[in-house]
Design a protein around this motif. Structure first.
Motif, PDB file in Angstrom:
ATOM      1  N   ILE A  47       0.848  -1.195   0.000  1.00 37.20           N
ATOM      2  CA  ILE A  47       0.000   0.000   0.000  1.00 37.20           C
ATOM      3  C   ILE A  47       0.883   1.243   0.000  1.00 37.20           C
ATOM      4  O   ILE A  47       1.811   1.364   0.805  1.00 37.20           O
ATOM      5  CB  ILE A  47      -0.918   0.011   1.235  1.00 37.20           C
ATOM      6  CG1 ILE A  47      -1.838  -1.213   1.214  1.00 37.20           C
ATOM      7  CG2 ILE A  47      -1.732   1.301   1.307  1.00 37.20           C
ATOM      8  CD1 ILE A  47      -2.627  -1.389   2.495  1.00 37.20           C
ATOM      9  N   ARG A  48       0.566   2.151  -0.906  1.00 39.35           N
ATOM     10  CA  ARG A  48       1.277   3.432  -0.988  1.00 39.35           C
ATOM     11  C   ARG A  48       0.277   4.570  -0.917  1.00 39.35           C
ATOM     12  O   ARG A  48      -0.768   4.522  -1.579  1.00 39.35           O
ATOM     13  CB  ARG A  48       2.087   3.520  -2.276  1.00 39.35           C
ATOM     14  CG  ARG A  48       3.292   2.586  -2.301  1.00 39.35           C
ATOM     15  CD  ARG A  48       4.017   2.636  -3.629  1.00 39.35           C
ATOM     16  NE  ARG A  48       5.307   1.948  -3.559  1.00 39.35           N
ATOM     17  CZ  ARG A  48       5.467   0.631  -3.664  1.00 39.35           C
ATOM     18  NH1 ARG A  48       4.399  -0.129  -3.859  1.00 39.35           N
ATOM     19  NH2 ARG A  48       6.657   0.082  -3.579  1.00 39.35           N
ATOM     20  N   GLY A  49       0.597   5.579  -0.119  1.00 43.21           N
ATOM     21  CA  GLY A  49      -0.281   6.731   0.013  1.00 43.21           C
ATOM     22  C   GLY A  49       0.514   8.018   0.080  1.00 43.21           C
ATOM     23  O   GLY A  49       1.651   8.040   0.562  1.00 43.21           O
ATOM     24  N   ARG A  50      -0.097   9.081  -0.413  1.00 46.32           N
ATOM     25  CA  ARG A  50       0.564  10.383  -0.407  1.00 46.32           C
ATOM     26  C   ARG A  50      -0.475  11.478  -0.231  1.00 46.32           C
ATOM     27  O   ARG A  50      -1.579  11.401  -0.780  1.00 46.32           O
ATOM     28  CB  ARG A  50       1.327  10.602  -1.717  1.00 46.32           C
ATOM     29  CG  ARG A  50       2.116  11.912  -1.767  1.00 46.32           C
ATOM     30  CD  ARG A  50       3.008  11.980  -2.982  1.00 46.32           C
ATOM     31  NE  ARG A  50       2.269  12.215  -4.215  1.00 46.32           N
ATOM     32  CZ  ARG A  50       2.052  11.316  -5.151  1.00 46.32           C
ATOM     33  NH1 ARG A  50       2.500  10.074  -4.994  1.00 46.32           N
ATOM     34  NH2 ARG A  50       1.396  11.622  -6.250  1.00 46.32           N
ATOM     35  N   CYS A  51      -0.129  12.482   0.534  1.00 47.06           N
ATOM     36  CA  CYS A  51      -0.980  13.656   0.716  1.00 47.06           C
ATOM     37  C   CYS A  51      -0.169  14.908   0.401  1.00 47.06           C
ATOM     38  O   CYS A  51       0.935  15.086   0.919  1.00 47.06           O
ATOM     39  CB  CYS A  51      -1.520  13.727   2.143  1.00 47.06           C
ATOM     40  SG  CYS A  51      -2.486  15.222   2.488  1.00 47.06           S
ATOM     41  N   GLN A  59      -3.545   8.156   7.179  1.00 53.29           N
ATOM     42  CA  GLN A  59      -3.937   6.878   7.750  1.00 53.29           C
ATOM     43  C   GLN A  59      -4.437   5.906   6.689  1.00 53.29           C
ATOM     44  O   GLN A  59      -5.090   6.312   5.716  1.00 53.29           O
ATOM     45  CB  GLN A  59      -5.059   7.080   8.778  1.00 53.29           C
ATOM     46  CG  GLN A  59      -4.677   7.954   9.951  1.00 53.29           C
ATOM     47  CD  GLN A  59      -5.867   8.306  10.827  1.00 53.29           C
ATOM     48  OE1 GLN A  59      -7.007   8.351  10.359  1.00 53.29           O
ATOM     49  NE2 GLN A  59      -5.622   8.556  12.106  1.00 53.29           N
ATOM     50  N   VAL A  60      -4.168   4.628   6.911  1.00 52.53           N
ATOM     51  CA  VAL A  60      -4.767   3.541   6.127  1.00 52.53           C
ATOM     52  C   VAL A  60      -5.906   2.947   6.959  1.00 52.53           C
ATOM     53  O   VAL A  60      -5.718   2.587   8.125  1.00 52.53           O
ATOM     54  CB  VAL A  60      -3.744   2.446   5.796  1.00 52.53           C
ATOM     55  CG1 VAL A  60      -4.421   1.280   5.069  1.00 52.53           C
ATOM     56  CG2 VAL A  60      -2.618   3.010   4.937  1.00 52.53           C
ATOM     57  N   VAL A  61      -7.079   2.864   6.355  1.00 48.12           N
ATOM     58  CA  VAL A  61      -8.247   2.266   6.997  1.00 48.12           C
ATOM     59  C   VAL A  61      -8.518   0.921   6.345  1.00 48.12           C
ATOM     60  O   VAL A  61      -8.621   0.829   5.110  1.00 48.12           O
ATOM     61  CB  VAL A  61      -9.488   3.172   6.858  1.00 48.12           C
ATOM     62  CG1 VAL A  61     -10.676   2.565   7.601  1.00 48.12           C
ATOM     63  CG2 VAL A  61      -9.193   4.570   7.368  1.00 48.12           C
ATOM     64  N   HIS A  81      -2.781   1.684  10.140  1.00 46.55           N
ATOM     65  CA  HIS A  81      -1.438   2.255   9.968  1.00 46.55           C
ATOM     66  C   HIS A  81      -1.578   3.763   9.876  1.00 46.55           C
ATOM     67  O   HIS A  81      -2.523   4.274   9.276  1.00 46.55           O
ATOM     68  CB  HIS A  81      -0.777   1.704   8.704  1.00 46.55           C
ATOM     69  CG  HIS A  81       0.625   2.194   8.495  1.00 46.55           C
ATOM     70  ND1 HIS A  81       1.672   1.798   9.295  1.00 46.55           N
ATOM     71  CD2 HIS A  81       1.149   3.050   7.576  1.00 46.55           C
ATOM     72  CE1 HIS A  81       2.789   2.380   8.874  1.00 46.55           C
ATOM     73  NE2 HIS A  81       2.494   3.145   7.845  1.00 46.55           N
ATOM     74  N   GLU A  82      -0.609   4.459  10.490  1.00 49.22           N
ATOM     75  CA  GLU A  82      -0.692   5.907  10.524  1.00 49.22           C
ATOM     76  C   GLU A  82       0.698   6.519  10.459  1.00 49.22           C
ATOM     77  O   GLU A  82       1.639   6.036  11.089  1.00 49.22           O
ATOM     78  CB  GLU A  82      -1.392   6.356  11.813  1.00 49.22           C
ATOM     79  CG  GLU A  82      -1.462   7.863  11.992  1.00 49.22           C
ATOM     80  CD  GLU A  82      -2.118   8.244  13.309  1.00 49.22           C
ATOM     81  OE1 GLU A  82      -3.215   8.824  13.273  1.00 49.22           O
ATOM     82  OE2 GLU A  82      -1.517   7.951  14.371  1.00 49.22           O
ATOM     83  N   VAL A  83       0.811   7.547   9.667  1.00 50.89           N
ATOM     84  CA  VAL A  83       1.976   8.425   9.701  1.00 50.89           C
ATOM     85  C   VAL A  83       1.512   9.716  10.352  1.00 50.89           C
ATOM     86  O   VAL A  83       0.604  10.385   9.848  1.00 50.89           O
ATOM     87  CB  VAL A  83       2.527   8.692   8.291  1.00 50.89           C
ATOM     88  CG1 VAL A  83       3.617   9.760   8.345  1.00 50.89           C
ATOM     89  CG2 VAL A  83       3.059   7.412   7.674  1.00 50.89           C
ATOM     90  N   ARG A 136       3.197  17.895   3.130  1.00 51.49           N
ATOM     91  CA  ARG A 136       3.346  16.630   2.413  1.00 51.49           C
ATOM     92  C   ARG A 136       3.537  15.500   3.415  1.00 51.49           C
ATOM     93  O   ARG A 136       4.333  15.632   4.353  1.00 51.49           O
ATOM     94  CB  ARG A 136       4.551  16.656   1.460  1.00 51.49           C
ATOM     95  CG  ARG A 136       4.411  17.605   0.277  1.00 51.49           C
ATOM     96  CD  ARG A 136       5.682  17.660  -0.542  1.00 51.49           C
ATOM     97  NE  ARG A 136       5.551  18.529  -1.685  1.00 51.49           N
ATOM     98  CZ  ARG A 136       5.234  18.132  -2.910  1.00 51.49           C
ATOM     99  NH1 ARG A 136       5.030  16.841  -3.141  1.00 51.49           N
ATOM    100  NH2 ARG A 136       5.134  18.990  -3.899  1.00 51.49           N
ATOM    101  N   LEU A 137       2.813  14.405   3.204  1.00 52.49           N
ATOM    102  CA  LEU A 137       2.996  13.199   4.003  1.00 52.49           C
ATOM    103  C   LEU A 137       2.946  11.999   3.064  1.00 52.49           C
ATOM    104  O   LEU A 137       2.162  11.976   2.108  1.00 52.49           O
ATOM    105  CB  LEU A 137       1.905  13.065   5.068  1.00 52.49           C
ATOM    106  CG  LEU A 137       1.943  14.048   6.242  1.00 52.49           C
ATOM    107  CD1 LEU A 137       0.700  13.864   7.114  1.00 52.49           C
ATOM    108  CD2 LEU A 137       3.203  13.863   7.084  1.00 52.49           C
ATOM    109  N   ASN A 138       3.775  10.990   3.351  1.00 51.43           N
ATOM    110  CA  ASN A 138       3.824   9.770   2.552  1.00 51.43           C
ATOM    111  C   ASN A 138       3.808   8.571   3.469  1.00 51.43           C
ATOM    112  O   ASN A 138       4.287   8.638   4.615  1.00 51.43           O
ATOM    113  CB  ASN A 138       5.096   9.724   1.689  1.00 51.43           C
ATOM    114  CG  ASN A 138       5.172  10.854   0.685  1.00 51.43           C
ATOM    115  OD1 ASN A 138       4.599  10.783  -0.390  1.00 51.43           O
ATOM    116  ND2 ASN A 138       5.884  11.911   1.049  1.00 51.43           N
ATOM    117  N   LEU A 139       3.281   7.448   2.966  1.00 51.06           N
ATOM    118  CA  LEU A 139       3.333   6.218   3.742  1.00 51.06           C
ATOM    119  C   LEU A 139       3.479   5.016   2.815  1.00 51.06           C
ATOM    120  O   LEU A 139       3.132   5.053   1.629  1.00 51.06           O
ATOM    121  CB  LEU A 139       2.104   6.056   4.640  1.00 51.06           C
ATOM    122  CG  LEU A 139       0.699   5.911   4.058  1.00 51.06           C
ATOM    123  CD1 LEU A 139       0.439   4.513   3.481  1.00 51.06           C
ATOM    124  CD2 LEU A 139      -0.341   6.203   5.133  1.00 51.06           C
TER     125      LEU A 139
END
Length: 248
Positions: A110-114, A124-126, A133-135, A143-146
């Motif tokens: 899983i990849r996420g970016r804000c 957060q991943v829901v 999971h939370e950054v 900017r935030l990435n996970l």
């Protein structure tokens, strides 16, 4: 927390008016309903495209009204009052599906970016309605990435959401920044997800609605009443099937 996103952004315990629309949406997804997120605003909050009101972003193949409708129909959307989200799982995008067969567990990358003009402090991943999971940053960021490796054995769904714990000091509505993607669906052995508690809750709500619709509601015509009742009963059959699957 006021997000000024109402029904459009689930994932928070209640909406600004105190309704449990976010949790209700999660319950529906947990019973196999596939419903992309869209958002809008009332006329009083339509002064600017982003910042204090909910807006829908959809990936489109063509810059037309039909292109937008197709993007929404495919579920490749996120709803936001400012932050922009990117989200993928293996090769699937928002609204997509990951299919697995066998006993598992099955690994999902899983990849996420804000990216945002107004700062946020978590991403957060829901998974099936729970944050897994939370950054989180003590300092608010633009900017935030996970990245997360998730092992699953059952059908369900995942989504990405971002936000701020405190209201934006520069927003005169005093709203917090927030954004939420449509789900990526997970199907194991061709079985839709099912959660017994959520199915019972949704059945109880539908039964209350059906009683009201049949006994108290005022209808413009008998045909309108019949159409609505048929729709409610169809929904009820979906949650009855989910309860049956969860009990097997």
């Amino acid at each position: 927390r006021r997000t000024r996103l109402g029904l459009a952004i689930p994932g928070y315990e209640t909406t600004p008016t105190g309704h449990d629309s976010g949790q209700l949406y999660y319950r529906m997804l947990n019973c196999g309903v596939r419903l992309p997120l869209i958002g809008g605003t009332d006329k009083m909050s339509a002064a600017r495209p982003v910042g204090s009101v909910a807006r829908t972003y959809a990936k489109v193949d063509e810059w037309t009204h039909n292109g937008l409708m197709n993007g929404i129909r495919e579920g490749n959307t996120f709803v936001t009052n400012g932050p922009l989200l990117a989200f993928s799982a293996n090769r699937a995008q928002m609204g997509g599906e990951l299919q697995f067969s066998g006993e598992g567990p099955f690994m999902i990358e899983i990849r996420g970016r804000c990216i945002t003009q107004r700062p946020v402090n978590y991403l957060q991943v829901v998974h099936n309605g729970k944050v897994i999971h939370e950054v989180r940053s003590e300092d608010y960021q633009l900017r935030l990435n996970l990245f997360l490796e998730l092992n699953v054995t059952e059908s369900g769904w995942i989504a990405l959401r971002a936000g701020a714990d405190k209201p934006d000091a520069e927003d005169w509505w005093n709203y917090t920044m927030a954004a939420h993607t449509s789900p990526i669906y997970i199907t194991v052995n061709n079985e839709p997800p099912a959660n017994a508690d959520d199915a019972r809750y949704l059945l109880a709500r539908l039964d209350t609605t059906l009683r009201w619709a049949e006994e108290e509601a005022i209808w413009s015509s008998a045909n309108s009443k019949r159409t609505a009742l048929d729709s409610f009963r169809k929904a009820r059959s979906i949650y009855s099937s989910a309860l049956r699957r969860a009990s097997e």
